[in-house]
Design a protein around this motif. Structure first.
Motif, short mmCIF file in Angstrom:
data_model
loop_
_atom_site.label_atom_id
_atom_site.label_comp_id
_atom_site.label_asym_id
_atom_site.label_seq_id
_atom_site.Cartn_x
_atom_site.Cartn_y
_atom_site.Cartn_z
N ARG A 9 17.74 9.43 -15.14
CA ARG A 9 18.40 10.66 -15.61
C ARG A 9 19.55 10.31 -16.53
O ARG A 9 20.11 9.22 -16.49
CB ARG A 9 18.90 11.50 -14.43
N LEU A 10 19.90 11.28 -17.37
CA LEU A 10 21.01 11.11 -18.29
C LEU A 10 21.39 12.47 -18.86
O LEU A 10 20.54 13.32 -19.08
CB LEU A 10 20.62 10.17 -19.44
N THR A 11 22.70 12.66 -19.08
CA THR A 11 23.18 13.81 -19.84
C THR A 11 23.46 13.37 -21.25
O THR A 11 24.14 12.37 -21.47
CB THR A 11 24.45 14.40 -19.20
N MET A 12 22.91 14.10 -22.20
CA MET A 12 23.08 13.77 -23.61
C MET A 12 23.97 14.81 -24.28
O MET A 12 23.63 16.00 -24.30
CB MET A 12 21.72 13.70 -24.31
N GLY A 13 25.08 14.36 -24.80
CA GLY A 13 25.97 15.24 -25.55
C GLY A 13 25.57 15.25 -27.02
O GLY A 13 25.57 14.20 -27.65
N VAL A 14 25.23 16.41 -27.55
CA VAL A 14 24.75 16.51 -28.92
C VAL A 14 25.61 17.49 -29.71
O VAL A 14 26.37 18.27 -29.15
CB VAL A 14 23.27 16.95 -28.98
N ALA A 15 25.46 17.44 -31.02
CA ALA A 15 26.12 18.39 -31.92
C ALA A 15 25.03 19.29 -32.49
O ALA A 15 24.39 18.92 -33.48
CB ALA A 15 26.87 17.66 -33.03
N PRO A 16 24.80 20.46 -31.90
CA PRO A 16 23.67 21.30 -32.31
C PRO A 16 23.66 21.71 -33.78
O PRO A 16 22.60 21.95 -34.34
CB PRO A 16 23.81 22.53 -31.40
N ASP A 17 24.83 21.77 -34.41
CA ASP A 17 24.90 22.21 -35.80
C ASP A 17 24.65 21.07 -36.80
O ASP A 17 24.52 21.32 -38.00
CB ASP A 17 26.26 22.83 -36.10
N GLU A 18 24.56 19.84 -36.29
CA GLU A 18 24.34 18.71 -37.17
C GLU A 18 22.86 18.32 -37.20
O GLU A 18 22.09 18.73 -36.34
CB GLU A 18 25.18 17.50 -36.72
N THR A 19 22.48 17.53 -38.19
CA THR A 19 21.10 17.05 -38.30
C THR A 19 21.09 15.53 -38.22
O THR A 19 21.78 14.86 -39.00
CB THR A 19 20.47 17.50 -39.62
N HIS A 20 20.35 15.00 -37.27
CA HIS A 20 20.17 13.57 -37.09
C HIS A 20 18.69 13.34 -36.81
O HIS A 20 18.26 13.31 -35.67
CB HIS A 20 21.01 13.05 -35.93
N ASP A 21 17.91 13.18 -37.87
CA ASP A 21 16.47 13.24 -37.68
C ASP A 21 15.72 11.94 -37.90
O ASP A 21 14.51 11.91 -37.74
CB ASP A 21 15.86 14.31 -38.60
N ALA A 45 41.57 17.04 -32.22
CA ALA A 45 40.85 18.12 -31.58
C ALA A 45 40.25 17.64 -30.26
O ALA A 45 39.80 16.50 -30.15
CB ALA A 45 39.74 18.62 -32.49
N GLU A 46 40.27 18.49 -29.28
CA GLU A 46 39.74 18.13 -27.97
C GLU A 46 38.26 18.49 -27.89
O GLU A 46 37.83 19.54 -28.34
CB GLU A 46 40.51 18.83 -26.86
N THR A 47 37.50 17.59 -27.31
CA THR A 47 36.09 17.86 -27.02
C THR A 47 35.88 17.55 -25.55
O THR A 47 36.58 16.72 -24.96
CB THR A 47 35.15 17.00 -27.87
N CYS A 48 34.91 18.21 -24.94
CA CYS A 48 34.74 18.04 -23.51
C CYS A 48 33.81 16.89 -23.18
O CYS A 48 33.73 16.48 -22.04
CB CYS A 48 34.20 19.32 -22.88
N TYR A 49 33.11 16.35 -24.17
CA TYR A 49 32.12 15.31 -23.91
C TYR A 49 31.96 14.43 -25.13
O TYR A 49 32.20 14.86 -26.25
CB TYR A 49 30.76 15.97 -23.59
N THR A 50 31.60 13.19 -24.92
CA THR A 50 31.41 12.27 -26.03
C THR A 50 29.99 12.37 -26.56
O THR A 50 29.04 12.44 -25.79
CB THR A 50 31.67 10.83 -25.58
N LEU A 51 29.84 12.37 -27.87
CA LEU A 51 28.51 12.45 -28.47
C LEU A 51 27.64 11.27 -28.05
O LEU A 51 28.11 10.14 -28.01
CB LEU A 51 28.60 12.48 -29.99
N THR A 52 26.38 11.54 -27.79
CA THR A 52 25.44 10.49 -27.48
C THR A 52 25.09 9.72 -28.75
O THR A 52 24.87 10.30 -29.80
CB THR A 52 24.17 11.08 -26.85
N SER A 53 25.02 8.41 -28.63
CA SER A 53 24.77 7.56 -29.80
C SER A 53 23.45 7.89 -30.48
O SER A 53 22.43 8.04 -29.83
CB SER A 53 24.74 6.08 -29.38
N GLU A 54 23.51 7.98 -31.79
CA GLU A 54 22.30 8.10 -32.59
C GLU A 54 21.73 6.71 -32.82
O GLU A 54 22.47 5.77 -33.11
CB GLU A 54 22.60 8.75 -33.94
N THR A 55 20.42 6.57 -32.67
CA THR A 55 19.76 5.30 -32.99
C THR A 55 18.53 5.58 -33.84
O THR A 55 18.14 6.73 -34.02
CB THR A 55 19.34 4.53 -31.72
#
Length: 300
Positions: free
Chosen positions: A275-287, A43-53
Motif C-alpha cells: 500500500r501507498l498514499t500518493m500525493g499528486v498535483a491534479p492540475d499539472e501534467t506529468h505524462d 506556502a504550506e502544503t499538507c503533503y509532499t508530492l510523490t516523485s515523478e519517474t
C-alpha cells in the motif's frame, strides 16, 4: 490536451478484488503520518508530492478496465492498495483512472514478450545461448533498459496480463490484485503507475482528461529476497539489480514510491499486501519522462 480512451474488453468490468489467501501480518515498515510542510515560497502544503519517474518503453494505453490483472500468471499473490490525494489540500482524488503494469515473476512484460529479457525460461528467441562466466569487461548493452528510460516501444504481441486500469473511490482508494513482480536485467523489482484526472468514465472506459502522475512503485530488499526462495522466482537465471543499485529509484524511501508491505515472513508464498498514499498535483501534467526532483509522498 490529448484524448485518451480505455476500452473495456467485452464491455464488462472485471469483478472487484478479493483478499484471497494473502496473509497481512508482519509489516516491514511502520505507519507514517502526513504532516504539513512548507515550500520554498513559504506556502504550506499538507503533503509532499510523490516523485515523478520515467514511464518506460512498455506502457500500453487502452488497457483493460479491471482490478484483477493476474490472468493466468504464476507468482506470489499481491494485493496492491493505493490512495491518491491532492498534495496541496490532502483531499482524496475521486474517480481518477489509475493504470498499473509490471513484469511477470520471470521478468517478462505482456505485449512485449519478444523484447523482454526475463530469466528462467531460456530468454527471448535469437538471444545468446552460452552462459557467461567471470566479470563482464565490455561495454554495457546499448539502448534503454526494459521498463526504464528511453522512448516508447511498439507492442510485439496482443497479450495484456499484469496490466489494468481502475478508478479511485470517494476516499481516493484503488485496489488491484496481481502477483509479486519478478526482476530482469538492469532493474530492481518495481510496478509502473499512472494517474489520469479530469476525464469521463463511460460504458466504454475512460475518455479525455490528462495524466497528473507517472511513477514507479518499489519493494524492499527483504521482501524480494524472500520471494526469490519461492518458485517460479527461484528459477530465474537473471542477475538481480538491488534497490540501491537501481538507476530509476529516487532513493527517498516511501516518498519515492517504496511500498509499505505486509506478509507472513515465514510463508511469503501465501501472499503480500502492498500500500501507498500518493500525493499528486491534479492540475499539472506529468505524462511521460519528466523526472524532476519532486520528492514523493510520506505515504500511508
Amino acid at each position: 490536451m490529448t484524448r485518451r480512451k480505455v476500452v473495456v474488453a467485452g464491455g464488462v468490468a472485471v469483478a472487484a478484488v478479493g483478499v484471497g489467501g494473502a496473509a497481512a501480518v508482519n509489516a516491514f515498515a511502520g505507519e507514517a503520518t502526513a504532516g504539513t510542510t512548507t515550500t520554498a515560497s513559504g506556502a504550506e502544503t499538507c503533503y509532499t508530492l510523490t516523485s515523478e519517474t520515467t514511464e518506460g518503453p512498455y506502457y500500453i494505453d487502452a488497457d483493460k478496465i479491471r482490478q484483477d490483472i493476474t490472468e493466468d500468471q504464476e507468482g506470489i499473490p499481491l494485493t496492491l492498495t493505493l490512495k491518491v490525494i491532492d498534495a496541496e489540500t490532502c483531499k482524496p482524488v475521486r474517480n481518477a483512472a489509475v493504470d498499473v503494469w509490471h513484469c511477470s515473476a520471470l521478468g517478462v512484460y505482456s505485449g512485449y514478450e519478444a523484447m523482454s529479457n526475463g530469466g528462467g525460461g531460456g530468454g527471448p528467441s535469437g538471444g545468446p545461448t552460452d552462459v557467461p562466466t567471470g566479470t563482464p569487461t565490455g561495454e554495457p548493452p546499448s539502448g534503454p533498459p526494459p521498463g526504464g528510460g528511453g522512448g516508447h516501444a511498439e507492442p510485439t504481441d496482443d497479450k495484456r496480463y499484469l496490466r489494468g486500469t481502475w478508478k479511485t473511490d470517494r476516499h481516493g482508494h484503488v485496489t488491484f490484485r496481481t502477483v509479486f513482480p519478478g526482476w530482469y536485467q538492469g532493474r530492481c523489482v518495481h510496478i509502473h503507475v499512472k494517474v489520469h484526472v479530469d476525464g469521463t468514465w463511460t460504458d466504454a472506459g475512460y475518455e479525455g482528461g490528462h495524466t497528473c502522475h507517472t511513477g514507479q512503485l518499489f519493494f524492499s530488499e527483504k521482501s524480494v529476497l524472500a520471494s526469490a526462495e519461492v518458485a517460479p522466482y527461484s528459477t530465474s537465471t537473471v542477475t538481480r539489480t538491488t534497490l540501491d543499485e537501481d538507476t530509476i529509484y529516487p532513493g527517498n524511501g516511501h516518498e519515492g514510491g517504496l511500498l509499505y508491505l505486509a506478509y507472513d515472513k515465514r510463508h511469503i508464498a501465501r501472499g503480500v499486501h502492498g500500500r501507498l498514499t500518493m500525493g499528486v498535483a491534479p492540475d499539472e501534467t506529468h505524462d511521460s519522462t519528466d523526472t524532476g526532483p519532486s520528492p514523493s509522498a510520506t505515504s500511508s
